[in-house]
Design a protein around this motif. Sequence first.
Motif, PDB file in Angstrom:
ATOM      1  N   ALA A 164      11.477  10.350  12.436  1.00 51.63           N
ATOM      2  CA  ALA A 164      10.816  10.109  13.658  1.00 51.63           C
ATOM      3  C   ALA A 164       9.548   9.045  13.637  1.00 51.63           C
ATOM      4  CB  ALA A 164      10.377  11.625  14.182  1.00 51.63           C
ATOM      5  N   ALA A 165       9.009   9.218  12.717  1.00 54.56           N
ATOM      6  CA  ALA A 165       7.785   8.488  12.444  1.00 54.56           C
ATOM      7  C   ALA A 165       8.110   6.802  12.168  1.00 54.56           C
ATOM      8  CB  ALA A 165       6.994   8.698  11.366  1.00 54.56           C
ATOM      9  N   ARG A 166       9.254   6.581  11.574  1.00 57.26           N
ATOM     10  CA  ARG A 166       9.687   5.228  11.527  1.00 57.26           C
ATOM     11  C   ARG A 166      10.255   4.506  12.675  1.00 57.26           C
ATOM     12  NH1 ARG A 166      13.102   5.640   5.708  1.00 57.26           N
ATOM     13  NH2 ARG A 166      11.362   5.758   4.457  1.00 57.26           N
ATOM     14  N   ALA A 167      10.892   5.482  13.520  1.00 55.08           N
ATOM     15  CA  ALA A 167      11.457   5.059  14.630  1.00 55.08           C
ATOM     16  C   ALA A 167      10.450   4.743  15.961  1.00 55.08           C
ATOM     17  CB  ALA A 167      12.483   6.365  15.411  1.00 55.08           C
ATOM     18  N   SER A 168       9.218   5.564  15.623  1.00 54.66           N
ATOM     19  CA  SER A 168       8.140   5.342  16.650  1.00 54.66           C
ATOM     20  C   SER A 168       7.552   4.065  16.488  1.00 54.66           C
ATOM     21  CB  SER A 168       7.285   6.449  16.976  1.00 54.66           C
ATOM     22  OG  SER A 168       6.701   6.875  16.000  1.00 54.66           O
TER      23      SER A 168
END
Length: 168
Positions: A164-168
């Motif tokens: 999720a952190a990489r996607a944002s």
Amino acid sequence: MTALKYLGGYPPPLLDKVRQLIERDELGDYLQRRHPGRHEVQSDKALYAYTNALRQEHMRNSPGIDRVWYDSKLDVIQRALGLHTAISHIHGGRLKARKEIRIASLFRETAPEFLQMIVVHELAHLKEPEHNKAFYQLCEYMQPDYHQQELDLRLHLTWRDVLAARAS
């Protein structure tokens, strides 16, 4: 340094290994190798049957469960993965308690071992309300590799956060 909020209390050497797996982008592969399948318990009715079967197998003398369902708000609002409740109400002059278990919706898409681990955890609370030695002994009785599955689930949740952190 990667924050490992689901792994608090684990020894530093283990946390270092997890951070290395994340840095090398290998944690997802590790989890996929250990837990390649997905369970088929998708509806609330199937979840109730699954939970009740586990209760019958391991806790035959415990009180019945009135309701079990996937709760989409559980993970977000209460930062819990499962909840057990006993809701008391008066019925014809008698006090009755409805026993309910809510499982976070994220478990619809997980490995069967993770669903079993969270259901076992919530069932154990029917007999042992606190996270004490007796509670964890009951969890181990119902799922002999409970502690390993709990660690793997915590790794899975950590990996979800990383993605999720990489996607944002």
